[in-house]
Scaffold this motif. Structure first.
Motif, PDB file in Angstrom:
ATOM      1  N   ALA A  56      16.614   1.487 -19.169  1.00 35.05           N
ATOM      2  CA  ALA A  56      15.893   0.771 -18.103  1.00 35.05           C
ATOM      3  C   ALA A  56      16.651   0.909 -16.784  1.00 35.05           C
ATOM      4  N   PRO A  57      16.148   1.688 -15.839  1.00 29.56           N
ATOM      5  CA  PRO A  57      16.923   1.984 -14.621  1.00 29.56           C
ATOM      6  C   PRO A  57      17.146   0.775 -13.717  1.00 29.56           C
ATOM      7  N   LYS A  58      16.240  -0.201 -13.748  1.00 34.38           N
ATOM      8  CA  LYS A  58      16.351  -1.329 -12.821  1.00 34.38           C
ATOM      9  C   LYS A  58      17.023  -2.553 -13.447  1.00 34.38           C
ATOM     10  N   LEU A  59      17.403  -2.450 -14.712  1.00 33.62           N
ATOM     11  CA  LEU A  59      18.013  -3.596 -15.385  1.00 33.62           C
ATOM     12  C   LEU A  59      19.491  -3.691 -15.033  1.00 33.62           C
ATOM     13  N   ASN A  60      19.934  -4.882 -14.706  1.00 38.70           N
ATOM     14  CA  ASN A  60      21.344  -5.107 -14.386  1.00 38.70           C
ATOM     15  C   ASN A  60      22.148  -5.272 -15.668  1.00 38.70           C
ATOM     16  N   ASP A  62      25.452  -4.920 -15.520  1.00 42.72           N
ATOM     17  CA  ASP A  62      26.797  -5.020 -14.942  1.00 42.72           C
ATOM     18  C   ASP A  62      27.530  -6.245 -15.493  1.00 42.72           C
TER      19      ASP A  62
END
Length: 356
Positions: A56-60, A62
């Motif tokens: 998922a490219p937009k999932l944080n 971090d």
């Protein structure tokens, strides 16, 4: 980014990615009922959800820490993947299969990576029993699962990569169970076994001469949630699969229903002097069985080949017909759904089985 495994006892102090568990202090990637999984990430196993998150490219993602409150193969695969994302993605198909086999016991050797995955699962099973305690065996230790599972994670997170890359180096460890599974798988998929499926109640009836390893028994149950195993000499077990304890995403399911009325009916008909028993619907895998001895959870989780299965006075056709009649009546006005909550399941059972 670099991530570190965090013992679950510390998650209240440090935000973390929470795998195959629940905790409000972080990002939950779990298939447990009611888990707040971010939109678009749902999967059947917790490892599926983790891999969906890695894609998922937009999932944080971090987060410095990754945690889980127990050790099992699905949860371990999810934790390991988050700590080793590049290598995990390179072996994604194999690791997804390992989680599926480990959690739902649904081995399908036609699936990509299933053979390799089975080797990994059998290695984990063997080392877990050799060095630690067996699944659901934390009660046999001085600590609870949350604490006792940490050394398991420490060991397997350290050793898993080399086994993933070169499973042949540990063949002596995984080979005994692997060979048992392959022999039993061949039997289940041979003319010695009869498999009958009843999709309207989500039940599979497997008639085979002797008990087999779970990975073989459940290899013909994908898409179904209740397994009736019938062995020679009137030996039977009925089991709700773990697929009805979690939220699976690929298909709707029927809710678990109490087996208590069925137990009463069977005991009224049983003449051996033994007693039919089962567990509560909230157990991870309730088994209806003729109880000559009481089994603890670790013994019930073990393979059917590892526990006694007693002969009933009821013939196989009579027993099967009682099981089918019970579920056909109980599920008559219930439709399969996704994401059953425990509250809804319990309320449904209270309404159906309240004293009249």
């Amino acid at each position: 980014m670099h991530r570190t495994f965090l013992p679950f006892t510390q998650v209240k102090h440090h935000k973390a990615i929470v795998v195959d568990s629940l905790h409000p202090n972080g990002l939950v990637l779990s298939h447990w009922r009611g888990a707040p999984v971010p939109d678009g990430l749902a999967g059947d196993t917790s490892a599926d959800i983790v891999f969906n998150a890695l894609h998922a490219p937009k999932l944080n993602l971090d987060y410095e820490f990754v945690t889980a409150n127990h050790f099992d193969i699905d949860g371990f695969v999810g934790v390991w993947a988050l700590l080793n994302p590049e290598l995990a993605l390179a072996y994604e198909a194999i690791l997804r299969q390992a989680a599926l086999i480990g959690d739902f016991r649904e081995l399908n050797l036609a699936n990509t990576g299933a053979g390799h995955a089975l080797q990994l699962v059998c290695w984990i099973n063997a080392k877990e029993k050799e060095l630690f305690y067996r699944p659901f065996g934390a009660d046999e230790t001085a600590e609870n699962e949350v604490i006792a599972s940490v050394p398991k994670f420490d060991f397997f997170l350290r050793e898993f990569e080399k086994i993933l890359l070169q499973p042949e180096t540990e063949q002596a460890v995984w080979d005994p169970e692997y060979n048992q599974v392959m022999r039993d798988y061949a039997r289940i998929h041979s003319s010695a076994t009869t498999v009958e499926k009843y999709p309207e109640i989500g039940l599979v009836c497997v008639q085979t001469p002797e008990p087999v390893h779970y990975y073989a028994l459940f290899s013909v149950t994908s898409g179904y949630d209740i397994v009736l195993a019938q062995y020679q000499n009137n030996r039977y077990e009925l089991e709700y699969k773990y697929t009805t304890w979690v939220d699976i995403h690929s298909r709707p399911t029927l809710p678990r229903l109490s087996l208590a009325p069925l137990v009463i009916e069977l005991n009224n008909a049983e003449t051996t002097g033994l007693t039919w028993t089962t567990e509560n619907i909230t157990d991870t895998g309730p088994i209806l069985r003729l109880a000559g001895t009481t089994l603890n959870k670790a013994e019930r989780y073990a393979n059917p080949t590892e526990r006694p299965i007693y002969a009933s006075s009821l013939s196989a056709p009579v027993f099967k017909n009682k099981i089918l009649a019970y579920f056909r009546t109980a599920y008559k006005n219930i439709q399969p759904e996704k994401n059953w909550s425990w509250e809804k399941v319990k309320m449904l059972n209270q309404q159906m089985f309240r004293p009249r």
